[in-house]
Write an enzyme that holds these catalytic residues in place. Structure first.
Site, PDB file in Angstrom:
ATOM      1  N   GLY A   1       3.262  13.773 -13.859  1.00  0.00           N
ATOM      2  CA  GLY A   1       1.857  13.562 -13.531  1.00  0.00           C
ATOM      3  C   GLY A   1       1.464  14.302 -12.271  1.00  0.00           C
ATOM      4  O   GLY A   1       2.273  14.446 -11.350  1.00  0.00           O
TER       5      GLY A   1
ATOM      6  N   SER B   1      -5.772  -7.796  -8.612  1.00  0.00           N
ATOM      7  CA  SER B   1      -5.071  -7.467  -7.361  1.00  0.00           C
ATOM      8  C   SER B   1      -4.178  -8.606  -6.880  1.00  0.00           C
ATOM      9  O   SER B   1      -4.586  -9.768  -6.859  1.00  0.00           O
ATOM     10  CB  SER B   1      -6.078  -7.131  -6.260  1.00  0.00           C
ATOM     11  OG  SER B   1      -5.388  -6.924  -5.035  1.00  0.00           O
TER      12      SER B   1
ATOM     13  N   TYR C   1       3.671  -1.494 -12.960  1.00  0.00           N
ATOM     14  CA  TYR C   1       4.558  -2.657 -13.056  1.00  0.00           C
ATOM     15  C   TYR C   1       3.909  -3.736 -13.916  1.00  0.00           C
ATOM     16  O   TYR C   1       2.695  -3.777 -14.089  1.00  0.00           O
ATOM     17  CB  TYR C   1       4.894  -3.215 -11.667  1.00  0.00           C
ATOM     18  CG  TYR C   1       3.719  -3.860 -10.967  1.00  0.00           C
ATOM     19  CD1 TYR C   1       3.497  -5.231 -11.055  1.00  0.00           C
ATOM     20  CD2 TYR C   1       2.811  -3.098 -10.238  1.00  0.00           C
ATOM     21  CE1 TYR C   1       2.404  -5.811 -10.438  1.00  0.00           C
ATOM     22  CE2 TYR C   1       1.718  -3.671  -9.619  1.00  0.00           C
ATOM     23  CZ  TYR C   1       1.525  -5.033  -9.724  1.00  0.00           C
ATOM     24  OH  TYR C   1       0.434  -5.603  -9.125  1.00  0.00           O
TER      25      TYR C   1
ATOM     26  N   LYS D   1     -10.713   5.044  -3.567  1.00  0.00           N
ATOM     27  CA  LYS D   1      -9.850   5.626  -2.526  1.00  0.00           C
ATOM     28  C   LYS D   1     -10.346   6.984  -2.020  1.00  0.00           C
ATOM     29  O   LYS D   1     -10.245   7.274  -0.829  1.00  0.00           O
ATOM     30  CB  LYS D   1      -8.412   5.758  -3.035  1.00  0.00           C
ATOM     31  CG  LYS D   1      -7.702   4.428  -3.234  1.00  0.00           C
ATOM     32  CD  LYS D   1      -6.258   4.657  -3.675  1.00  0.00           C
ATOM     33  CE  LYS D   1      -5.562   3.346  -3.986  1.00  0.00           C
ATOM     34  NZ  LYS D   1      -4.140   3.573  -4.320  1.00  0.00           N
TER      35      LYS D   1
ATOM     36  N   SER E   1      -2.843  -8.308  -3.805  1.00  0.00           N
ATOM     37  CA  SER E   1      -2.819  -8.127  -2.348  1.00  0.00           C
ATOM     38  C   SER E   1      -3.024  -9.424  -1.564  1.00  0.00           C
ATOM     39  O   SER E   1      -2.309  -9.653  -0.580  1.00  0.00           O
ATOM     40  CB  SER E   1      -3.851  -7.081  -1.928  1.00  0.00           C
ATOM     41  OG  SER E   1      -3.483  -5.810  -2.412  1.00  0.00           O
TER      42      SER E   1
END
Length: 262
Positions: free
Chosen positions: A126, A15, A216, A66, A17
């Site tokens: 998708g 991550s 990415y 999530k 973040s």
């Protein structure tokens, strides 16, 4: 007092973040600390609740939690209700609030590229959670028609069925990946096939003006094919920054500028 934030997932070491939120804090003068939290696959709820019990201000949620976060929230934003997944949590008046900023992150990234979204026809490859999370914000930003292409047609049809009442102002359509053809303003890859050997070959009868890869930092045959066609393209780092900015704004009331961090 320093505000405490975290991102929770499994795995979590990849991550970015924390570096993003610390960069936003430096730019905006917000005093915060932002950490990574690895939760056991069966321990999301206890880890999340202990974070808030210890005085945490806000938490981002990543794979695979999530949908679980969505189910645990007391209060949900409209876009989270439609996405059926939550990536941003905070406590307010003793209630757990949830939002999904992924779609807004994508919209912000596309707008920063100065690709027009108004009255566009968009093709999304998708029909998983990533696609579900971006349909509503894309329509809010002006997309007129969104075609969802999936290897299993029934899954794309189910998604269209689920979402058509949420976005009555736009036309939604489901097609099989084997039937890719036509002209599109923007094509978005929300599949993981571009990251594997099982790469999708885009047929010549499929035309598009712009190509956006949600992933990415990894080789992408989707991007390679856009390059071969001389089509302007981008990969998902802008979306990552955009969704982080939206979460930062929800928690801190100040919105960093996307262009400062690309």
């Amino acid at each position: 007092m320093t505000k405490q934030f975290a991102v929770i997932g499994n795995p979590i070491e990849q991550s970015r973040s924390p570096e993003l939120h610390h960069a936003f804090a430096e730019k905006t003068g917000v005093d915060l600390n932002y950490q990574k939290r690895l939760a056991p696959l069966d321990g999301f709820e206890s880890s999340m609740r202990s974070f808030f019990a210890e005085g945490g201000s806000g938490m981002n949620v990543t794979v695979p939690f999530k949908e679980q976060a969505f189910a645990l929230c007391d209060v949900l934003t409209e876009r989270a209700q439609i996405a059926k997944a939550v990536n941003t949590l905070w406590m307010e008046n003793g209630k757990l609030h949830g939002d999904n900023t992924d779609g807004q992150g994508l919209v912000a990234a596309i707008q920063a590229l100065e690709w027009n979204l108004e009255n566009t026809t968009i093709l999304i490859l998708g029909a998983g959670g990533a696609t579900r999370g971006v349909i509503y914000p894309l329509v809010q930003a002006g997309a007129q028609k969104i075609v969802i292409a999936n290897r299993t047609l029934a899954r794309a049809e189910q998604l269209v069925d689920d979402l058509k009442t949420a976005v009555p102002q736009a036309q939604l359509q489901a097609i099989s990946l084997n039937d890719l053809e036509g002209d599109f303003d923007i094509m978005i890859n929300a599949t993981s096939t571009s990251l594997s050997g099982d790469a999708l070959q885009l047929p010549e009868k499929l035309q598009f003006k712009y190509a956006y890869e949600m992933a990415y930092g990894k080789p992408s045959s989707f991007i390679d094919q856009a390059k071969q066609r001389n089509v302007p393209y981008a990969e998902g780092f802008g979306m990552l920054v955009g969704q982080a900015i939206e979460a930062f704004y929800i928690w801190n009331g100040v919105r960093p500028q996307l262009k400062d961090f690309l």
